[in-house]
Scaffold this active site. Structure first.
Site, PDB file in Angstrom:
ATOM      1  N   TYR A  38       0.854  -1.057  -0.112  1.00 34.12           N
ATOM      2  CA  TYR A  38      -0.046  -0.236  -0.042  1.00 34.12           C
ATOM      3  C   TYR A  38       0.772   1.203   0.158  1.00 34.12           C
ATOM      4  CZ  TYR A  38       0.722   0.976   5.058  1.00 34.12           C
ATOM      5  OH  TYR A  38       1.240   1.509   6.224  1.00 34.12           O
ATOM      6  N   ARG A  57       8.192   4.199  -4.824  1.00 37.28           N
ATOM      7  CA  ARG A  57       8.228   3.292  -3.857  1.00 37.28           C
ATOM      8  C   ARG A  57       7.323   2.058  -3.875  1.00 37.28           C
ATOM      9  NH1 ARG A  57       7.563   5.597   2.515  1.00 37.28           N
ATOM     10  NH2 ARG A  57       5.398   5.708   1.766  1.00 37.28           N
ATOM     11  N   ARG A 105      -7.169 -20.885  -1.887  1.00 36.64           N
ATOM     12  CA  ARG A 105      -5.952 -20.434  -0.669  1.00 36.64           C
ATOM     13  C   ARG A 105      -4.910 -21.404  -0.792  1.00 36.64           C
ATOM     14  NH1 ARG A 105      -4.697 -22.216   4.538  1.00 36.64           N
ATOM     15  NH2 ARG A 105      -3.993 -20.741   5.634  1.00 36.64           N
ATOM     16  N   LYS A 152       6.389  -1.789   1.897  1.00 35.83           N
ATOM     17  CA  LYS A 152       5.211  -1.083   2.567  1.00 35.83           C
ATOM     18  C   LYS A 152       3.948  -2.243   2.370  1.00 35.83           C
ATOM     19  CE  LYS A 152       3.042   3.227   3.220  1.00 35.83           C
ATOM     20  NZ  LYS A 152       3.163   3.360   4.636  1.00 35.83           N
ATOM     21  N   GLU A 184      12.173   2.712  14.313  1.00 36.62           N
ATOM     22  CA  GLU A 184      11.052   3.813  13.804  1.00 36.62           C
ATOM     23  C   GLU A 184       9.864   3.684  14.816  1.00 36.62           C
ATOM     24  OE1 GLU A 184       9.569   2.935   9.722  1.00 36.62           O
ATOM     25  OE2 GLU A 184       9.663   0.925  10.128  1.00 36.62           O
ATOM     26  N   LEU A 208      10.778   1.360   7.057  1.00 38.78           N
ATOM     27  CA  LEU A 208      10.166   1.967   5.966  1.00 38.78           C
ATOM     28  C   LEU A 208      10.924   3.202   5.630  1.00 38.78           C
ATOM     29  CD1 LEU A 208       7.918   1.376   4.012  1.00 38.78           C
ATOM     30  CD2 LEU A 208       6.898   3.567   4.891  1.00 38.78           C
TER      31      LEU A 208
END
Ligand code: PDD
Length: 298
Positions: A38, A57, A105, A152, A184, A208
């Site tokens: 995302y 990114r 799955r 991300k 972070e 990140l």
């Protein structure tokens, strides 16, 4: 009344739709495995702040998961601007999510899946002046997330649990340490100021690489503020003069309480320090330029 989910118009797999009509299959690998990535991109006055860098990114995150990027970057920019315009322009935080797609799955991803693409937007409200003056209350926690924090990823259970723990302790969020070094926060980068130098953790697999973090580094360089990128020990954090968090939604904000105690140099303990105010001013000036560009383009 329950809160609206987001601004009224969303984007799903090629179509702009009312947000409550955006629906995906429960067999989507994003739902089953968190198999997706995302981005959150800030728009000011309808203009993206470093939108291209966010999209680059996003592409790096997709590459690391071996998910094909559904659109070229120019096309992404068109869709993003369209979404922001359909939701009334002004200041918005656009959320993009791409998952590997829908499949039976199976942990091993089948070949040739069609990625699911979802975008929504929310009003972007910068922190209030009162909050800037007060700063945030963080607690130190051990970073138990995975070893690819540069992706991300939508698999955010580690970050959710850490944030939940911080909130249960009465804090706003956490400062994370791994093997004794600063990484972070749950959803922002963290930097330290010591003796007039801004110290930034290296952009490795443990954080990140923030777009706001990069902008802060650029602004520091342009305005002659000393900055070093290197590993920062827990002790250095605890004895620092200032501590800041940066992200696309928070911009830059001071952490003024750490582990229940007023944080920072004795001259301003428990309050944002002088370098914070300087950096915040540089951010505001940068955004003003962006708004002026947006207005001139109209
Ligand atoms: N979070 N570190 C983590 C773990 C993050 O989730 C984020 C952003 C950042 C800051 O990156 P940037 O400056 O590019 O926003 C650092 C977004 C805002 C979110 O998940 O909502």
């Amino acid at each position: 009344m329950t809160q609206p989910l987001a601004l009224p118009i969303a984007y799903l797999n090629g179509k702009f739709v009312p947000v409550e009509q955006a629906q995906i299959s429960p067999f989507d690998r994003g739902f089953i495995f968190g198999d997706g990535v995302y981005e959150v991109i800030p728009y000011y006055g309808g203009k993206g702040l470093r939108a291209r860098e966010h999209l680059e990114r996003l592409e790096r995150s997709l590459d690391m998961l071996d998910i094909p990027n559904p659109y070229p970057l120019d096309q992404w920019e068109v869709y993003l601007s369209e979404l922001v315009a359909k939701n009334g322009g002004a200041d918005q935080a656009v959320y993009i999510q791409i998952t590997r797609g829908v499949a039976k799955r199976d942990f091993a991803p089948p070949k040739g899946l069609v990625p699911t693409v979802f975008m929504m937007s929310n009003t972007l409200a910068r922190p209030s002046q009162a909050l800037y003056e007060k700063g945030l209350n963080f607690v130190s926690l051990d970073d138990f997330r995975w070893g690819r924090c540069q992706v991300k990823s939508t698999a955010l259970l580690g970050a959710v649990l850490l944030k939940q723990e911080a909130v249960q302790m009465g804090a706003d969020d956490c400062v994370l340490f791994r093997d004794g070094y600063l990484t972070e926060s749950s959803a922002s980068n963290v930097v330290v100021v010591k003796n007039g130098v801004i110290l930034c953790p290296p952009k490795d697999n443990l954080i990140l690489p923030g777009i706001t973090y990069d902008l802060m580094i650029e602004l520091a360089a342009q305005h002659g503020l000393p900055l070093e990128m290197r590993k920062i020990s827990r002790r250095e954090v605890q004895t620092a003069d200032e501590l800041w968090a940066t992200s696309s939604t928070k911009e830059v904000i001071a952490i003024t309480t750490l582990d229940g105690k007023p944080f920072g140099n004795a001259a301003h303990a428990g309050k944002p320090g002088p370098l914070f105010w300087k950096m915040l001013g540089l951010f505001q000036a940068y955004k003003q330029q962006l708004r002026a560009l947006a207005a001139a383009a109209e």
